[in-house]
Write a protein that holds these residues in place. Structure first.
Motif, PDB file in Angstrom:
ATOM      1  N   GLN A  25      27.366  -1.880  13.841  1.00  0.00           N
ATOM      2  CA  GLN A  25      27.380  -1.928  12.380  1.00  0.00           C
ATOM      3  C   GLN A  25      27.390  -0.517  11.800  1.00  0.00           C
ATOM      4  OE1 GLN A  25      24.156  -4.303  10.894  1.00  0.00           O
ATOM      5  NE2 GLN A  25      25.470  -5.381   9.468  1.00  0.00           N
ATOM      6  N   ASN A  26      26.599   0.368  12.413  1.00  0.00           N
ATOM      7  CA  ASN A  26      26.539   1.742  11.928  1.00  0.00           C
ATOM      8  C   ASN A  26      27.853   2.479  12.151  1.00  0.00           C
ATOM      9  OD1 ASN A  26      23.919   1.535  11.060  1.00  0.00           O
ATOM     10  ND2 ASN A  26      23.027   2.281  12.977  1.00  0.00           N
ATOM     11  N   ALA A  27      28.576   2.134  13.225  1.00  0.00           N
ATOM     12  CA  ALA A  27      29.861   2.781  13.498  1.00  0.00           C
ATOM     13  C   ALA A  27      30.839   2.505  12.367  1.00  0.00           C
ATOM     14  CB  ALA A  27      30.442   2.262  14.806  1.00  0.00           C
ATOM     15  N   VAL A  28      30.706   1.348  11.724  1.00  0.00           N
ATOM     16  CA  VAL A  28      31.568   0.999  10.602  1.00  0.00           C
ATOM     17  C   VAL A  28      31.020   1.554   9.302  1.00  0.00           C
ATOM     18  CG1 VAL A  28      32.467  -0.922   9.254  1.00  0.00           C
ATOM     19  CG2 VAL A  28      32.431  -1.077  11.738  1.00  0.00           C
ATOM     20  N   ALA A  29      29.698   1.469   9.118  1.00  0.00           N
ATOM     21  CA  ALA A  29      29.095   1.885   7.851  1.00  0.00           C
ATOM     22  C   ALA A  29      29.186   3.391   7.633  1.00  0.00           C
ATOM     23  CB  ALA A  29      27.635   1.446   7.798  1.00  0.00           C
ATOM     24  N   ASN A  30      29.158   4.164   8.727  1.00  0.00           N
ATOM     25  CA  ASN A  30      29.225   5.620   8.588  1.00  0.00           C
ATOM     26  C   ASN A  30      30.666   6.072   8.655  1.00  0.00           C
ATOM     27  OD1 ASN A  30      26.420   5.849   8.496  1.00  0.00           O
ATOM     28  ND2 ASN A  30      26.268   5.847  10.717  1.00  0.00           N
ATOM     29  N   ALA A  31      31.215   6.415   7.513  1.00  0.00           N
ATOM     30  CA  ALA A  31      32.627   6.798   7.446  1.00  0.00           C
ATOM     31  C   ALA A  31      32.866   8.120   8.136  1.00  0.00           C
ATOM     32  CB  ALA A  31      33.063   6.897   5.985  1.00  0.00           C
ATOM     33  N   TYR A 155      47.460   3.810  -4.053  1.00  0.00           N
ATOM     34  CA  TYR A 155      46.556   2.844  -3.418  1.00  0.00           C
ATOM     35  C   TYR A 155      46.347   1.628  -4.315  1.00  0.00           C
ATOM     36  CZ  TYR A 155      42.203   0.477  -2.475  1.00  0.00           C
ATOM     37  OH  TYR A 155      41.268  -0.504  -2.270  1.00  0.00           O
ATOM     38  N   SER A 156      46.351   0.473  -3.679  1.00  0.00           N
ATOM     39  CA  SER A 156      45.938  -0.773  -4.315  1.00  0.00           C
ATOM     40  C   SER A 156      45.465  -1.667  -3.182  1.00  0.00           C
ATOM     41  CB  SER A 156      47.096  -1.448  -5.065  1.00  0.00           C
ATOM     42  OG  SER A 156      48.044  -1.966  -4.149  1.00  0.00           O
ATOM     43  N   PRO A 157      44.577  -2.616  -3.462  1.00  0.00           N
ATOM     44  CA  PRO A 157      44.130  -3.528  -2.398  1.00  0.00           C
ATOM     45  C   PRO A 157      45.307  -4.223  -1.712  1.00  0.00           C
ATOM     46  CG  PRO A 157      42.675  -3.710  -4.279  1.00  0.00           C
ATOM     47  CD  PRO A 157      43.825  -2.833  -4.709  1.00  0.00           C
ATOM     48  N   ALA A 158      46.305  -4.626  -2.489  1.00  0.00           N
ATOM     49  CA  ALA A 158      47.464  -5.321  -1.914  1.00  0.00           C
ATOM     50  C   ALA A 158      48.243  -4.404  -0.968  1.00  0.00           C
ATOM     51  CB  ALA A 158      48.367  -5.824  -3.027  1.00  0.00           C
ATOM     52  N   ALA A 159      48.437  -3.143  -1.384  1.00  0.00           N
ATOM     53  CA  ALA A 159      49.177  -2.197  -0.547  1.00  0.00           C
ATOM     54  C   ALA A 159      48.416  -1.910   0.741  1.00  0.00           C
ATOM     55  CB  ALA A 159      49.419  -0.904  -1.313  1.00  0.00           C
ATOM     56  N   MET A 160      47.083  -1.785   0.633  1.00  0.00           N
ATOM     57  CA  MET A 160      46.252  -1.521   1.803  1.00  0.00           C
ATOM     58  C   MET A 160      46.339  -2.677   2.795  1.00  0.00           C
ATOM     59  SD  MET A 160      44.276   0.800   3.076  1.00  0.00           S
ATOM     60  CE  MET A 160      42.684   1.316   3.677  1.00  0.00           C
ATOM     61  N   LYS A 161      46.211  -3.901   2.307  1.00  0.00           N
ATOM     62  CA  LYS A 161      46.254  -5.075   3.180  1.00  0.00           C
ATOM     63  C   LYS A 161      47.605  -5.208   3.875  1.00  0.00           C
ATOM     64  CE  LYS A 161      42.852  -7.611   0.420  1.00  0.00           C
ATOM     65  NZ  LYS A 161      42.612  -8.741  -0.503  1.00  0.00           N
ATOM     66  N   GLU A 162      48.657  -4.858   3.170  1.00  0.00           N
ATOM     67  CA  GLU A 162      49.987  -4.939   3.762  1.00  0.00           C
ATOM     68  C   GLU A 162      50.136  -3.945   4.911  1.00  0.00           C
ATOM     69  OE1 GLU A 162      53.876  -5.959   4.601  1.00  0.00           O
ATOM     70  OE2 GLU A 162      52.389  -7.044   3.388  1.00  0.00           O
ATOM     71  N   TYR A 173      37.138  -5.883   8.108  1.00  0.00           N
ATOM     72  CA  TYR A 173      36.195  -4.947   7.499  1.00  0.00           C
ATOM     73  C   TYR A 173      36.575  -4.657   6.052  1.00  0.00           C
ATOM     74  CZ  TYR A 173      33.799  -0.742   6.141  1.00  0.00           C
ATOM     75  OH  TYR A 173      33.065   0.165   5.432  1.00  0.00           O
ATOM     76  N   TYR A 174      37.871  -4.403   5.821  1.00  0.00           N
ATOM     77  CA  TYR A 174      38.322  -4.092   4.469  1.00  0.00           C
ATOM     78  C   TYR A 174      38.044  -5.248   3.510  1.00  0.00           C
ATOM     79  CZ  TYR A 174      41.263  -2.757   0.553  1.00  0.00           C
ATOM     80  OH  TYR A 174      41.700  -2.442  -0.706  1.00  0.00           O
ATOM     81  N   ASN A 175      38.210  -6.477   3.985  1.00  0.00           N
ATOM     82  CA  ASN A 175      37.978  -7.672   3.155  1.00  0.00           C
ATOM     83  C   ASN A 175      36.514  -8.058   3.046  1.00  0.00           C
ATOM     84  OD1 ASN A 175      40.699  -8.088   2.524  1.00  0.00           O
ATOM     85  ND2 ASN A 175      41.050  -9.342   4.337  1.00  0.00           N
ATOM     86  N   SER A 176      35.661  -7.411   3.839  1.00  0.00           N
ATOM     87  CA  SER A 176      34.242  -7.766   3.838  1.00  0.00           C
ATOM     88  C   SER A 176      33.585  -7.385   2.516  1.00  0.00           C
ATOM     89  CB  SER A 176      33.513  -7.071   4.992  1.00  0.00           C
ATOM     90  OG  SER A 176      33.415  -5.678   4.749  1.00  0.00           O
ATOM     91  N   LYS A 177      32.429  -7.982   2.275  1.00  0.00           N
ATOM     92  CA  LYS A 177      31.682  -7.732   1.038  1.00  0.00           C
ATOM     93  C   LYS A 177      30.730  -6.549   1.177  1.00  0.00           C
ATOM     94  CE  LYS A 177      33.624 -11.257  -0.906  1.00  0.00           C
ATOM     95  NZ  LYS A 177      34.694 -11.041  -1.900  1.00  0.00           N
ATOM     96  N   VAL A 178      30.906  -5.772   2.241  1.00  0.00           N
ATOM     97  CA  VAL A 178      30.050  -4.611   2.464  1.00  0.00           C
ATOM     98  C   VAL A 178      30.163  -3.660   1.277  1.00  0.00           C
ATOM     99  CG1 VAL A 178      29.636  -2.588   3.922  1.00  0.00           C
ATOM    100  CG2 VAL A 178      30.286  -4.766   4.966  1.00  0.00           C
ATOM    101  N   LYS A 179      29.026  -3.321   0.694  1.00  0.00           N
ATOM    102  CA  LYS A 179      29.010  -2.410  -0.450  1.00  0.00           C
ATOM    103  C   LYS A 179      28.971  -0.976   0.064  1.00  0.00           C
ATOM    104  CE  LYS A 179      28.748  -5.616  -3.634  1.00  0.00           C
ATOM    105  NZ  LYS A 179      29.846  -5.858  -4.581  1.00  0.00           N
ATOM    106  N   LYS A 183      33.993   4.882  -3.088  1.00  0.00           N
ATOM    107  CA  LYS A 183      35.076   4.006  -2.639  1.00  0.00           C
ATOM    108  C   LYS A 183      35.822   4.613  -1.463  1.00  0.00           C
ATOM    109  CE  LYS A 183      38.936   3.599  -5.093  1.00  0.00           C
ATOM    110  NZ  LYS A 183      39.874   3.184  -6.158  1.00  0.00           N
ATOM    111  N   SER A 184      35.955   5.926  -1.458  1.00  0.00           N
ATOM    112  CA  SER A 184      36.714   6.591  -0.398  1.00  0.00           C
ATOM    113  C   SER A 184      36.112   6.327   0.977  1.00  0.00           C
ATOM    114  CB  SER A 184      36.778   8.096  -0.644  1.00  0.00           C
ATOM    115  OG  SER A 184      35.483   8.661  -0.657  1.00  0.00           O
ATOM    116  N   LYS A 185      34.798   6.082   1.026  1.00  0.00           N
ATOM    117  CA  LYS A 185      34.134   5.871   2.312  1.00  0.00           C
ATOM    118  C   LYS A 185      34.656   4.618   2.997  1.00  0.00           C
ATOM    119  CE  LYS A 185      29.522   6.120   4.364  1.00  0.00           C
ATOM    120  NZ  LYS A 185      28.076   6.257   4.103  1.00  0.00           N
ATOM    121  N   LYS A 186      34.832   3.538   2.236  1.00  0.00           N
ATOM    122  CA  LYS A 186      35.351   2.302   2.827  1.00  0.00           C
ATOM    123  C   LYS A 186      36.812   2.479   3.224  1.00  0.00           C
ATOM    124  CE  LYS A 186      35.147  -2.695   2.435  1.00  0.00           C
ATOM    125  NZ  LYS A 186      34.667  -3.854   1.659  1.00  0.00           N
ATOM    126  N   LEU A 187      37.566   3.220   2.440  1.00  0.00           N
ATOM    127  CA  LEU A 187      38.961   3.475   2.782  1.00  0.00           C
ATOM    128  C   LEU A 187      39.059   4.278   4.078  1.00  0.00           C
ATOM    129  CD1 LEU A 187      40.601   4.410  -0.654  1.00  0.00           C
ATOM    130  CD2 LEU A 187      40.451   2.179   0.451  1.00  0.00           C
TER     131      LEU A 187
END
Length: 204
Positions: A25-31, A155-162, A173-179, A183-187
């Motif tokens: 979990q930490n490997a994903v949470a820590n950008a 960038y847009s959510p649609a472009a990212m998913k594509e 992970y991108y679709n997850s509800k993780v807060k 914003k750049s950290k999740k990207l």
């Protein structure tokens, strides 16, 4: 006393299990940090608007109140932003807004030449960021690129998913509800998962 030993052992095992789960979990949470080249090893170069590339020993961004932002190569050669399509200064790679698929024009020169976008993640999926004024403050916007040859699109959510649709872990992970903030950290985490799939082990 004898009864407490199995309980203690159970407590230790439970603790180990929770720790193992938290590692993935930490490997994903820590950008990962935005892309930073080794100044000692990275080359400095400028890609001109005519398509030619010029190598330099040093390349520095020069800004100031009474100074038109420009690059100073090898401490003496002045390079105007209008003559540059992209450049690498030993710390970052940046591209001109002429290469960005956006209707917004920026004149902000914070860490790059005015309007240029700096690459913050590189691989099969590249991510760029730049700042522009929205009328009151400087706002950061992001751009996506498939590899080094793809168009650099807003960038847009649609472009990212594509762009990441062929990597289930990155999509999940991108679709997850993780807060995640900023914003750049999740990207960046999503891009890292997509660019380095072997480093992320599924929890399933």
């Amino acid at each position: 006393m004898k009864k407490s030993i199995p309980a203690l052992a159970l407590l230790c095992i439970t603790s180990l299990v929770f720790n193992a789960c938290s590692v993935s979990q930490n490997a994903v949470a820590n950008a990962p940090e935005p892309e930073k080249a080794n100044p000692a090893a990275a080359s400095c170069y400028v890609v001109k608007t005519d398509g030619s590339t010029q190598q330099y020993s040093t390349l520095k961004l020069v800004t100031g109140v009474l100074v038109t932002p420009h690059l100073l190569a090898d401490g003496k050669t002045v390079i105007e932003s209008k003559d540059v399509m992209a450049y690498q200064d030993g710390r970052r790679f940046a591209v001109s807004q002429k290469l960005l698929k956006t209707s917004k024009t920026s004149y902000v020169a914070v860490e790059t030449l005015p309007g240029f976008a700096v690459r913050i993640a590189r691989g099969k999926l590249n991510i760029y960021s730049r700042k522009y004024y929205n009328g009151n403050t400087a706002v950061t916007e992001y751009f996506l690129q498939s590899g080094d040859e793809g168009e650099i699109v807003s960038y847009s959510p649609a472009a990212m998913k594509e762009l990441i649709k062929d990597n289930t872990a990155a999509v999940d992970y991108y679709n997850s509800k993780v807060k995640v903030s900023p914003k750049s950290k999740k990207l960046l985490v999503t891009a890292d998962m997509y660019n380095n799939p072997g480093q992320y082990i599924s929890k399933n």
